[in-house]
Design a protein around this motif. Sequence first.
Motif, short mmCIF file in Angstrom:
data_model
loop_
_atom_site.label_atom_id
_atom_site.label_comp_id
_atom_site.label_asym_id
_atom_site.label_seq_id
_atom_site.Cartn_x
_atom_site.Cartn_y
_atom_site.Cartn_z
N TYR A 130 -5.64 -4.29 3.34
CA TYR A 130 -6.54 -3.11 3.73
C TYR A 130 -6.81 -3.27 5.13
O TYR A 130 -6.96 -2.24 5.97
N THR B 13 -10.24 3.14 -4.13
CA THR B 13 -11.36 3.74 -3.70
C THR B 13 -12.88 2.64 -4.38
O THR B 13 -13.89 2.42 -3.37
N LEU C 277 0.73 -0.99 -0.07
CA LEU C 277 -0.02 0.05 0.20
C LEU C 277 1.00 1.32 -0.02
O LEU C 277 1.82 1.49 0.69
N LEU C 278 0.50 2.24 -0.82
CA LEU C 278 1.16 3.34 -0.93
C LEU C 278 0.14 4.44 -1.03
O LEU C 278 -0.36 4.69 -2.05
N ASP C 279 0.10 5.31 -0.11
CA ASP C 279 -0.95 6.72 -0.15
C ASP C 279 -2.18 6.14 -0.33
O ASP C 279 -2.77 6.65 -1.29
N SER C 280 -2.68 5.00 0.15
CA SER C 280 -3.96 4.63 0.03
C SER C 280 -4.25 3.81 -1.46
O SER C 280 -5.38 3.94 -2.04
N LYS C 281 -3.32 3.53 -1.89
CA LYS C 281 -3.14 3.01 -3.58
C LYS C 281 -2.76 1.49 -3.32
O LYS C 281 -1.69 1.32 -2.43
N SER D 126 -6.21 2.69 -7.58
CA SER D 126 -6.85 3.54 -6.33
C SER D 126 -7.72 2.16 -5.70
O SER D 126 -8.20 1.56 -6.36
#
Length: 158
Positions: A155, A83, A58-62, A81
Amino acid sequence: MSKRGGYRLSDVVLDESIGRSTPDVEHERAVAIFDLIEENTFEPVGHPGGPYRLKLSLLDSKLVFVITTESGGEVATHILSLTPFRRIVKDYFMICESYYQAIRSATPSQIEAIDMGRRGIHNEGSQTLMDRLSGKIVFDFDTARRLFTLVCVLYWRG
């Protein structure tokens, strides 16, 4: 084991920054990695063949997929992403929590009903992962299911 032209994963590594989690999550991680390495189809589009190593982080919520050959040669890095996965992962965690509680005290029919819901949400996440990587990596649905389990482990910080 699928060996079609070497288009398969021979190793999967989760970024060391993820750390340890609950026993249930650790078990899911170990089983998913074992199953994924045992049987998978994994074909980075435009690459002549593996086998491949995959590092997930994970890197910056990616979500970052770093793909290399077994000898360490760079193949591709894909950054997704998270999202589109937020609702699915949230729903999956909620139903997993219900499932883990149920296996300790519920009737077999209640456990089965919860597990059917859990598998349905897991399938939705697997299909979303396949869609998001379409045109970048080709893999079958069983491989997508195992990869989605690993996405959830990344996550889920416990």
